[in-house]
Design a protein around this motif. Structure first.
Motif, PDB file in Angstrom:
ATOM      1  N   ALA A 374      48.829  28.960  64.894  1.00 23.40           N
ATOM      2  CA  ALA A 374      49.612  29.168  63.678  1.00 23.40           C
ATOM      3  C   ALA A 374      49.338  30.549  63.099  1.00 23.40           C
ATOM      4  O   ALA A 374      50.247  31.226  62.611  1.00 23.40           O
ATOM      5  CB  ALA A 374      49.302  28.080  62.656  1.00 23.40           C
ATOM      6  N   ALA A 375      48.071  30.977  63.168  1.00 22.39           N
ATOM      7  CA  ALA A 375      47.731  32.321  62.681  1.00 22.39           C
ATOM      8  C   ALA A 375      48.456  33.387  63.499  1.00 22.39           C
ATOM      9  O   ALA A 375      48.961  34.373  62.940  1.00 22.39           O
ATOM     10  CB  ALA A 375      46.230  32.530  62.739  1.00 22.39           C
ATOM     11  N   GLU A 404      45.817  29.769  54.877  1.00 25.14           N
ATOM     12  CA  GLU A 404      45.711  28.679  55.843  1.00 25.14           C
ATOM     13  C   GLU A 404      44.774  28.972  57.001  1.00 25.14           C
ATOM     14  O   GLU A 404      44.266  28.057  57.642  1.00 25.14           O
ATOM     15  CB  GLU A 404      47.100  28.356  56.409  1.00 25.14           C
ATOM     16  CG  GLU A 404      48.109  27.879  55.377  1.00 25.14           C
ATOM     17  CD  GLU A 404      47.754  26.512  54.829  1.00 25.14           C
ATOM     18  OE1 GLU A 404      47.174  25.699  55.589  1.00 25.14           O
ATOM     19  OE2 GLU A 404      48.035  26.264  53.642  1.00 25.14           O
ATOM     20  N   ASN A 405      44.542  30.249  57.294  1.00 22.91           N
ATOM     21  CA  ASN A 405      43.762  30.641  58.477  1.00 22.91           C
ATOM     22  C   ASN A 405      42.709  31.677  58.106  1.00 22.91           C
ATOM     23  O   ASN A 405      42.525  32.684  58.790  1.00 22.91           O
ATOM     24  CB  ASN A 405      44.685  31.209  59.559  1.00 22.91           C
ATOM     25  CG  ASN A 405      45.928  30.377  59.775  1.00 22.91           C
ATOM     26  OD1 ASN A 405      47.010  30.737  59.303  1.00 22.91           O
ATOM     27  ND2 ASN A 405      45.791  29.248  60.454  1.00 22.91           N
ATOM     28  N   ALA A 406      42.013  31.419  57.019  1.00 25.18           N
ATOM     29  CA  ALA A 406      41.087  32.415  56.476  1.00 25.18           C
ATOM     30  C   ALA A 406      39.966  32.769  57.442  1.00 25.18           C
ATOM     31  O   ALA A 406      39.415  33.880  57.376  1.00 25.18           O
ATOM     32  CB  ALA A 406      40.493  31.918  55.162  1.00 25.18           C
ATOM     33  N   ASP A 407      39.591  31.845  58.341  1.00 20.18           N
ATOM     34  CA  ASP A 407      38.507  32.110  59.283  1.00 20.18           C
ATOM     35  C   ASP A 407      38.988  32.692  60.601  1.00 20.18           C
ATOM     36  O   ASP A 407      38.181  32.937  61.500  1.00 20.18           O
ATOM     37  CB  ASP A 407      37.729  30.819  59.575  1.00 20.18           C
ATOM     38  CG  ASP A 407      36.833  30.425  58.422  1.00 20.18           C
ATOM     39  OD1 ASP A 407      36.493  31.295  57.611  1.00 20.18           O
ATOM     40  OD2 ASP A 407      36.473  29.235  58.340  1.00 20.18           O
ATOM     41  N   ASP A 408      40.269  32.924  60.720  1.00 18.76           N
ATOM     42  CA  ASP A 408      40.793  33.438  61.983  1.00 18.76           C
ATOM     43  C   ASP A 408      40.515  34.934  62.111  1.00 18.76           C
ATOM     44  O   ASP A 408      40.454  35.664  61.117  1.00 18.76           O
ATOM     45  CB  ASP A 408      42.298  33.189  62.069  1.00 18.76           C
ATOM     46  CG  ASP A 408      42.835  33.393  63.474  1.00 18.76           C
ATOM     47  OD1 ASP A 408      42.785  32.425  64.254  1.00 18.76           O
ATOM     48  OD2 ASP A 408      43.266  34.514  63.787  1.00 18.76           O
ATOM     49  N   GLU A 409      40.375  35.410  63.356  1.00 15.59           N
ATOM     50  CA  GLU A 409      40.095  36.819  63.593  1.00 15.59           C
ATOM     51  C   GLU A 409      41.222  37.727  63.117  1.00 15.59           C
ATOM     52  O   GLU A 409      41.008  38.925  62.886  1.00 15.59           O
ATOM     53  CB  GLU A 409      39.829  37.064  65.075  1.00 15.59           C
ATOM     54  CG  GLU A 409      41.011  36.785  65.974  1.00 15.59           C
ATOM     55  CD  GLU A 409      40.730  37.065  67.432  1.00 15.59           C
ATOM     56  OE1 GLU A 409      41.630  36.872  68.258  1.00 15.59           O
ATOM     57  OE2 GLU A 409      39.603  37.492  67.744  1.00 15.59           O
ATOM     58  N   LEU A 410      42.428  37.189  62.953  1.00 19.72           N
ATOM     59  CA  LEU A 410      43.563  37.995  62.487  1.00 19.72           C
ATOM     60  C   LEU A 410      43.586  38.171  60.974  1.00 19.72           C
ATOM     61  O   LEU A 410      44.344  39.002  60.465  1.00 19.72           O
ATOM     62  CB  LEU A 410      44.871  37.354  62.944  1.00 19.72           C
ATOM     63  CG  LEU A 410      45.137  37.349  64.449  1.00 19.72           C
ATOM     64  CD1 LEU A 410      46.346  36.480  64.772  1.00 19.72           C
ATOM     65  CD2 LEU A 410      45.342  38.771  64.966  1.00 19.72           C
ATOM     66  N   ALA A 411      42.775  37.408  60.252  1.00 22.17           N
ATOM     67  CA  ALA A 411      42.841  37.445  58.790  1.00 22.17           C
ATOM     68  C   ALA A 411      42.528  38.817  58.204  1.00 22.17           C
ATOM     69  O   ALA A 411      43.280  39.309  57.345  1.00 22.17           O
ATOM     70  CB  ALA A 411      41.927  36.377  58.206  1.00 22.17           C
ATOM     71  N   ASP A 441      35.669  39.523  51.885  1.00 20.56           N
ATOM     72  CA  ASP A 441      35.702  38.323  52.724  1.00 20.56           C
ATOM     73  C   ASP A 441      35.414  38.595  54.198  1.00 20.56           C
ATOM     74  O   ASP A 441      34.990  37.686  54.916  1.00 20.56           O
ATOM     75  CB  ASP A 441      37.069  37.643  52.609  1.00 20.56           C
ATOM     76  CG  ASP A 441      37.329  37.080  51.215  1.00 20.56           C
ATOM     77  OD1 ASP A 441      36.368  37.021  50.412  1.00 20.56           O
ATOM     78  OD2 ASP A 441      38.481  36.728  50.922  1.00 20.56           O
ATOM     79  N   TYR A 442      35.635  39.833  54.656  1.00 20.87           N
ATOM     80  CA  TYR A 442      35.461  40.151  56.076  1.00 20.87           C
ATOM     81  C   TYR A 442      34.674  41.454  56.215  1.00 20.87           C
ATOM     82  O   TYR A 442      35.137  42.420  56.824  1.00 20.87           O
ATOM     83  CB  TYR A 442      36.831  40.266  56.753  1.00 20.87           C
ATOM     84  CG  TYR A 442      37.712  39.074  56.474  1.00 20.87           C
ATOM     85  CD1 TYR A 442      37.499  37.870  57.136  1.00 20.87           C
ATOM     86  CD2 TYR A 442      38.726  39.134  55.510  1.00 20.87           C
ATOM     87  CE1 TYR A 442      38.276  36.751  56.862  1.00 20.87           C
ATOM     88  CE2 TYR A 442      39.508  38.017  55.232  1.00 20.87           C
ATOM     89  CZ  TYR A 442      39.285  36.830  55.902  1.00 20.87           C
ATOM     90  OH  TYR A 442      40.047  35.735  55.624  1.00 20.87           O
ATOM     91  N   PRO A 443      33.463  41.480  55.653  1.00 21.07           N
ATOM     92  CA  PRO A 443      32.730  42.758  55.576  1.00 21.07           C
ATOM     93  C   PRO A 443      32.336  43.331  56.928  1.00 21.07           C
ATOM     94  O   PRO A 443      32.070  44.525  57.034  1.00 21.07           O
ATOM     95  CB  PRO A 443      31.490  42.392  54.751  1.00 21.07           C
ATOM     96  CG  PRO A 443      31.319  40.920  54.954  1.00 21.07           C
ATOM     97  CD  PRO A 443      32.709  40.373  55.058  1.00 21.07           C
TER      98      PRO A 443
END
Length: 733
Positions: A374-375, A404-411, A441-443
């Motif tokens: 989905a991401a 919806e996909n906060a932990d995905d590598e694309l975020a 969130d993605y340091p």
């Protein structure tokens, strides 16, 4: 699916062709002053009195001195060692004695060690072993042998006594037999097994020696030679359990076809049957792979490995059968259903059924909104809208992904592009908030650097990063690891990485199926002894754990200081400082590029011959020598390799007016390709250029190098670390 950390693509040599701790290395202090005194103490000896109190100190001065070079810490250790006996005093004596032995001054170490086994019971066995080494170094071999006999008498069941057996075995071969029998996993046993196999045409118990190499010598550079020999000479005698050991050795060394053959003869388990089939698939044994995946499904129909195996199986059969297999995955394995639906959509698109494909993709978004697939769809739709200038739709898709996909590598990527699209639409406030969110969130991401650069932080951008000279502050002290005995912890905290790793080889009994904490500890200790490639992979691949309890454990170990410090260490800091200064290059940029090229492995080779730390092609080295006064010739020598590599990085910068995006891309893909991409045009800014690089490996390389540079900054530059921390503390959530 979990967000994947970092970029672990195979590395690229200067030609652009594909090729692939903290530890003691952090104690390296360069003469140019680039890396400061890790302890941060201006006069460590002045703190001796306050540090020498009985009871385990919360902040041990000796543990902090352990991260310094032996030359830097000598005076302070001597001062502490002269104090009355205390936990700090015995640690100082041990560390000072070790330094003296390493410097060839064993005689001077003897007085420090003579009563240390009684004064320092936590490391009594190691103290006696070191005492024997000091006595031997001073020429008193007879006394040294007596000391090692005492080790066997008083600590004979402890794995560390394997060192005493090894030392005694140099005069008494039967001691080596005892070593192999009692402690086969001890690195000295691997050394003895290797020596006997190499020096004797057909040694007694050859099979046993080969099994030691197979089971416990996976880190040895020649291990596959001995695994092959074991299979060739004794394959018909191996038990199923021994075949599993063979399969694991092949798998770990990426000999997947051989691994598949070995696993097919091992005791059946979901992992074993999956690897047997997958090894056959990679080895282009289609029929065996198909049969293997069907067997996996038949024997373990509910295993998670079966879900992945069925998806792999769908690649090997006709499209109609594949669709049926994928239906089974959707029905039986909800955690893999989105992946199966995405594969079905691709098949239907290839069968000229775009409407059905679109329906399957919509089902992914509706029923499996939190999935990786989905991401991917949201990312694709967002970029499509952005390319069409529909900023509001692009931002809307990006916001869905972040929700919806906060932990995905694309975020982090979509968060950054959403900020760019907000700027395009005139929403500067919204853009700032989104850029800050990416950093908060993605340091660890490349896009956090791009966000910080866009916000005007002093981190450099593509056109200024070359000339920056960032301040660096190293950690002052290690923290205990989450696995390993008390003795191992003490050795690790004292910076005795080789001894800690040696002990771990015997303690680590679950190598084929490690827990999260065991895998983390193993990775840290591997990097500590210079096994950077495998050690860093062990740490980074923790992010692949899918079980909820393992994900929770992974999140916990990620908070350990050694997690990021092991992924971003400082080997060869002195040489990097020297040649970076010579070429007026940012030393952190050079460090990050070297990390991506070789993982700091000095003798590594790519498949096309790129060599060493900076993966210099021999032809490129010859060309550099013809264009300069450099005479460096040995690409395996770190000094020569870094000299040549930094010259070339300087050259690529000069070719593009110090534009580091083009320079680093040229280092990977070659100046000709980059010049063609620039001339082709069609990009609006540097980020657009980086995103549109047509070579996937170069696009990933850019993100890995500059992302690595950013991680070195955020971990070790005090100002940037504080900025990130303040931003995270201000999180409105």
């Amino acid at each position: 699916m979990r967000r994947r950390l970092g970029n672990w693509m195979p590395w690229i040599g200067l030609s652009g062709a594909t090729a692939l701790g903290l530890g003691a290395t952090l104690a390296l202090v360069d003469a140019a002053g680039w890396l400061p005194n890790p302890s941060g103490l201006s006069d460590p000896a002045a703190d001796v009195e306050s540090a020498t109190v009985m009871g385990a100190p919360a902040d041990s001065l000796v543990w902090s001195l352990a991260l310094q070079s032996p030359e830097t810490r000598a005076e302070s250790l001597q001062a502490i060692a002269a104090q009355p006996v205390s936990e700090e005093q015995v640690r100082a004596r041990y560390l000072l004695a070790q330094d003296l032995i390493d410097q060839g001054r064993g005689g001077a170490a003897v007085p420090l060690l003579e009563t240390l086994p009684e004064d320092f019971p936590e490391l009594a066995v190691h103290s006696r072993i070191q005492l024997g080494k000091a006595q031997k170094a001073s020429g008193d071999t007879e006394t040294a042998n007596t000391t090692w006999q005492t080790v066997l008498q008083q600590h004979g069941e402890h794995p560390a006594s394997g060192e005493a057996l090894y030392q005694l075995g140099q005069q008494e071969p039967q001691q080596w037999d005892q070593l192999l029998q009692k402690f086969p996993a001890h690195p000295r046993s691997v050394e003895v097994a290797h020596k006997r196999l190499v020096e004797t045409a057909q040694p007694p118990d050859e099979k046993g020696l080969l099994l030691i190499m197979t089971r416990h010598g996976i880190y040895h550079p020649d291990v596959l030679t001995f695994v092959d020999l074991l299979v060739e000479k004794y394959g018909d005698q191996l038990t199923p359990e021994e075949w599993q050991d063979v399969g694991f050795a092949y798998w770990e060394r990426q000999a997947y076809k051989s691994a598949g053959n070995a696993y097919s003869q091992a005791p059946a388990s979901p992992q074993v049957l999956y690897r047997a089939a997958r090894g056959s698939q990679i080895g282009e044994q289609r029929a065996a792979a198909i049969a293997g995946y069907y067997r996996l499904d038949a024997e373990f129909p509910e295993a998670s490995e079966t879900a992945l195996g069925l998806i792999r199986l769908s690649y090997l059969v006709d499209k109609e059968t594949a669709l049926q297999i994928l239906d089974q995955v959707v029905e039986r394995f909800p955690e893999r259903a989105a992946e199966a639906l995405a594969e079905q959509a691709a098949i239907m698109a290839s069968l000229d059924s775009p409407d059905t494909a679109a329906q399957l993709r919509e089902r992914i978004l509706a029923e499996y909104s939190g999935s990786e697939e989905a991401a991917k769809l949201r990312s694709q739709y967002a970029h499509n809208a952005g390319d069409a200038g529909n900023w509001s739709a692009a931002i809307q898709w990006a916001d869905q992904l972040l929700a919806e996909n906060a932990d995905d590598e694309l975020a982090p990527e979509l968060g950054f592009w959403a900020a760019k699209w907000a700027l395009q639409s005139g929403d500067e406030s919204g853009a700032t908030q989104r850029l800050e969110q990416v950093i908060r969130d993605y340091p660890e991401s490349y896009f956090a650097w791009r966000a910080a650069s866009t916000l005007g932080w002093e981190v450099g951008d593509f056109q200024t990063v070359r000339s920056l000279q960032p301040d660096i502050a190293l950690p002052t002290q290690r923290q205990p690891l989450p696995a390993g005995s008390d003795k191992l912890q003490e050795l690790y905290l004292l910076g005795q990485d080789k001894d800690a790793w040696t002990l771990w080889q015997v303690e680590f009994e679950n190598a084929q199926d490690p827990s999260v904490t065991e895998q983390f500890t193993d990775g840290v200790l591997r990097v500590g002894v210079g096994d950077n490639l495998d050690g860093m992979f062990m740490i980074s691949s923790l992010d692949w754990r899918d079980a909820p309890d393992e994900q929770a454990q992974q999140a916990e170990v990620q908070q350990h200081p050694a997690y990021w410090q092991t992924l971003y260490p400082f080997p060869y800091s002195g040489l990097i400082a020297k040649w970076s200064a010579e070429r007026q290059l940012n030393p952190l940029l050079v460090t990050a590029l070297m990390r991506q090229e070789s993982r700091f492995e000095p003798q590594i080779r790519s498949v096309v011959g790129a060599a060493g730390l900076m993966q210099v092609m021999p032809d490129t080295a010859d060309w550099i020598r013809s264009k300069s006064d450099i005479t460096a010739a040995n690409l395996d020598d770190p000094n020569d390799n870094i000299n040549l590599g930094t010259w070339y990085l300087d050259y690529t910068h000069e070719e593009y007016s110090n534009h580091s995006l083009y320079a680093v891309a040229s280092y990977n893909a070659g100046p000709g390709n980059v010049a063609d991409w620039i001339a082709r045009g069609g990009y609006v800014d540097d980020d657009d250029f980086a995103d549109k690089i047509p070579f996937p490996e170069t696009k990933n390389y850019i993100r890995a190098v500059f992302g690595g540079y950013w991680n070195y900054l955020r971990l070790y530059n005090p100002a940037i670390a504080r900025q990130v921390e303040r931003l995270q503390q201000s999180d409105p959530k």
